[in-house]
Enzyme design. Sequence first.
Site, PDB file in Angstrom:
ATOM      1  N   TYR A 262     -14.705  65.210   1.762  1.00  0.00           N
ATOM      2  CA  TYR A 262     -13.730  66.182   1.262  1.00  0.00           C
ATOM      3  C   TYR A 262     -13.689  67.404   2.181  1.00  0.00           C
ATOM      4  O   TYR A 262     -13.597  68.542   1.708  1.00  0.00           O
ATOM      5  CB  TYR A 262     -14.043  66.580  -0.194  1.00  0.00           C
ATOM      6  CG  TYR A 262     -14.228  65.379  -1.080  1.00  0.00           C
ATOM      7  CD1 TYR A 262     -13.129  64.611  -1.448  1.00  0.00           C
ATOM      8  CD2 TYR A 262     -15.486  64.966  -1.507  1.00  0.00           C
ATOM      9  CE1 TYR A 262     -13.280  63.483  -2.237  1.00  0.00           C
ATOM     10  CE2 TYR A 262     -15.650  63.835  -2.285  1.00  0.00           C
ATOM     11  CZ  TYR A 262     -14.537  63.093  -2.649  1.00  0.00           C
ATOM     12  OH  TYR A 262     -14.687  61.977  -3.413  1.00  0.00           O
TER      13      TYR A 262
ATOM     14  N   TYR B 290     -13.771  75.082  -4.705  1.00  0.00           N
ATOM     15  CA  TYR B 290     -14.699  74.723  -5.798  1.00  0.00           C
ATOM     16  C   TYR B 290     -15.872  75.679  -5.919  1.00  0.00           C
ATOM     17  O   TYR B 290     -16.771  75.452  -6.729  1.00  0.00           O
ATOM     18  CB  TYR B 290     -15.300  73.327  -5.528  1.00  0.00           C
ATOM     19  CG  TYR B 290     -14.326  72.198  -5.441  1.00  0.00           C
ATOM     20  CD1 TYR B 290     -13.389  71.967  -6.450  1.00  0.00           C
ATOM     21  CD2 TYR B 290     -14.370  71.304  -4.373  1.00  0.00           C
ATOM     22  CE1 TYR B 290     -12.521  70.900  -6.370  1.00  0.00           C
ATOM     23  CE2 TYR B 290     -13.497  70.234  -4.290  1.00  0.00           C
ATOM     24  CZ  TYR B 290     -12.575  70.039  -5.293  1.00  0.00           C
ATOM     25  OH  TYR B 290     -11.721  68.979  -5.221  1.00  0.00           O
TER      26      TYR B 290
ATOM     27  N   PRO C 162     -18.434  55.258  -4.733  1.00  0.00           N
ATOM     28  CA  PRO C 162     -18.935  56.553  -4.250  1.00  0.00           C
ATOM     29  C   PRO C 162     -18.141  57.057  -3.061  1.00  0.00           C
ATOM     30  O   PRO C 162     -17.681  56.271  -2.224  1.00  0.00           O
ATOM     31  CB  PRO C 162     -20.377  56.244  -3.830  1.00  0.00           C
ATOM     32  CG  PRO C 162     -20.403  54.775  -3.600  1.00  0.00           C
ATOM     33  CD  PRO C 162     -19.286  54.137  -4.360  1.00  0.00           C
ATOM     34  N   GLY C 163     -17.973  58.353  -3.014  1.00  0.00           N
ATOM     35  CA  GLY C 163     -17.358  58.982  -1.842  1.00  0.00           C
ATOM     36  C   GLY C 163     -18.419  59.819  -1.173  1.00  0.00           C
ATOM     37  O   GLY C 163     -19.035  59.449  -0.188  1.00  0.00           O
TER      38      GLY C 163
ATOM     39  N   CYS D 262      -5.618  84.235   7.246  1.00  0.00           N
ATOM     40  CA  CYS D 262      -5.155  85.411   6.505  1.00  0.00           C
ATOM     41  C   CYS D 262      -5.143  85.141   5.008  1.00  0.00           C
ATOM     42  O   CYS D 262      -4.081  85.083   4.365  1.00  0.00           O
ATOM     43  CB  CYS D 262      -3.800  85.853   7.022  1.00  0.00           C
ATOM     44  SG  CYS D 262      -3.993  86.768   8.531  1.00  0.00           S
TER      45      CYS D 262
ATOM     46  N   ARG E 277     -13.679  73.511   0.623  1.00  0.00           N
ATOM     47  CA  ARG E 277     -14.511  73.332  -0.576  1.00  0.00           C
ATOM     48  C   ARG E 277     -15.144  74.649  -1.084  1.00  0.00           C
ATOM     49  O   ARG E 277     -15.135  74.899  -2.289  1.00  0.00           O
ATOM     50  CB  ARG E 277     -15.594  72.281  -0.339  1.00  0.00           C
ATOM     51  CG  ARG E 277     -15.052  70.899  -0.031  1.00  0.00           C
ATOM     52  CD  ARG E 277     -16.147  69.852   0.007  1.00  0.00           C
ATOM     53  NE  ARG E 277     -16.640  69.539  -1.308  1.00  0.00           N
ATOM     54  CZ  ARG E 277     -17.802  69.932  -1.779  1.00  0.00           C
ATOM     55  NH1 ARG E 277     -18.603  70.651  -1.036  1.00  0.00           N
ATOM     56  NH2 ARG E 277     -18.170  69.608  -2.997  1.00  0.00           N
TER      57      ARG E 277
HETATM   58  N1  PLP Z   1     -13.451  57.222  -7.812  1.00  0.00           N
HETATM   59  C1  PLP Z   1     -12.463  57.999  -8.256  1.00  0.00           C
HETATM   60  C2  PLP Z   1     -11.439  57.411  -9.143  1.00  0.00           C
HETATM   61  C3  PLP Z   1     -12.387  59.360  -7.891  1.00  0.00           C
HETATM   62  O1  PLP Z   1     -11.407  60.135  -8.358  1.00  0.00           O
HETATM   63  C4  PLP Z   1     -13.389  59.889  -7.038  1.00  0.00           C
HETATM   64  C5  PLP Z   1     -13.371  61.305  -6.625  1.00  0.00           C
HETATM   65  O2  PLP Z   1     -12.514  62.087  -6.891  1.00  0.00           O
HETATM   66  C6  PLP Z   1     -14.398  59.037  -6.574  1.00  0.00           C
HETATM   67  C7  PLP Z   1     -14.395  57.721  -6.981  1.00  0.00           C
HETATM   68  C8  PLP Z   1     -15.475  59.516  -5.657  1.00  0.00           C
HETATM   69  O3  PLP Z   1     -16.245  60.529  -6.193  1.00  0.00           O
HETATM   70  P1  PLP Z   1     -17.506  61.064  -5.419  1.00  0.00           P
HETATM   71  O4  PLP Z   1     -17.079  61.461  -4.067  1.00  0.00           O
HETATM   72  O5  PLP Z   1     -18.033  62.197  -6.216  1.00  0.00           O
HETATM   73  O6  PLP Z   1     -18.496  59.933  -5.356  1.00  0.00           O
END
Ligand code: PLP
Length: 408
Positions: A365, A311, A269-270, A337, A307
């Site tokens: 992000y 997105y 997870p990120g 700009c 973002r």
């Molecule tokens: N793992 C991989 C290979 C990814 O490309 C990403 C995000 O781009 C993540 C994990 C993390 O995703 P998230 O931030 O949605 O949990």
Amino acid sequence: MQLSDNQYSIQGVDPVELCRQYGSPLYVYDGGTIRRKVLELQEAFSGVKMKIKYACKANTNLAVLRLMRELGVELDVVSPGEFEMGRCVGYLGSQITFTPSGVPYPEVRTAVEAGATVNIDSLPLLEWFGQTYGSSKPCLIRLKPNVAAGGNIKIMTAHTDSKFGISVALLDNVLAIVEKYGIKVIGLHQHTGSDIKEAEPFLKAAGVIMEAALHFPDLEVIDMGGGFKVAYHPEDSLTDMHTLGQQITAGFKDFCARYGRELELWFEPGKFLVSESGYLLVTATVLKNDPARFFIHVDSGLNHLVRPMMYGSYHHILNVSNPGGEAKTYTVVGYICETDTFATDRPLPEVRPGDVLAFLNAGAYAFTMSSNYNARVRPAEVLIDHGQARLVRRRETLDDLLRTQEDL
Ligand code: PLP
């Protein structure tokens, strides 16, 4: 961020005071939120051998990485730069997974030889890996399960047209290369995309991966990537991690029984771990009451938080200087700009020039995607942990912008 007696605070620290002390704009991270999110995930998957590999592309501030390490979280990286940042805070190569996307092979060599496990994402890389290491180094293979999940095509990564991973349709080619070199495949990986709330897409992708896994007798790991949704909008319902954990755990246990061995389940997870912890504090500069819209310009833009423009993402905004102000409708824009609209027709307590606004969910992000466009410097970053705020990255200066120029 808590509101009490008409005053916002983060762990008791006043965000307006932080801007006074460290300047505006300013990124602020709440370490307590990161601790809570890690625990939530660990508890949701306590029924299986689960490992968290934080996808540090979301936020590579070294203080955040250090906190992850302290919490027993390992790392997922996508570049030599991220790999070195992990090592800077004490991660061993063996605690890092390298998930490249079509990178030059020497990058893979450096990571592998420093002990990292690589998620192989293409047939040519698999061939190179076999030629280079034979069976001497373990690897994972990133498969593309051809599943579309999440709400936004730009952040889906496992659908048929996505560039990521090796399509499961090419499984026979994968198996042929693995057999040719005796490659030691210890895991299969997939990452479906971002902002996934329900168990169903994970289970669907997992089903495809687990079917493929039956062809690999020496697996130790199934790596299900990241993608857990966070609530960006106040009306977004939160992912029920407990239920999600139970559903995925049940599916994984069934698979392990079929496979004949208990494997580890990895997640990367990120945003789930860091998004909610972050705030981008900006200051209202110019108020422009145009016939069409009431614009608020702020001292930031797509150079600091891209973002919304990249997105179409929603970031909730608070007027932390005037929480009790009369509600008005504003369009919040940056100073770059380009068209850098953060929010259109957004109700906010009355904004006056000089008011500090907070963009929520700015921990993932956000700073990592920032740039020096328009020759603007990046903001400072502050971490608040155990009620104490400390500067964890200074604001850039003009000297930083000029440092790499050769024609001074
Ligand atoms: N793992 C991989 C290979 C990814 O490309 C990403 C995000 O781009 C993540 C994990 C993390 O995703 P998230 O931030 O949605 O949990």
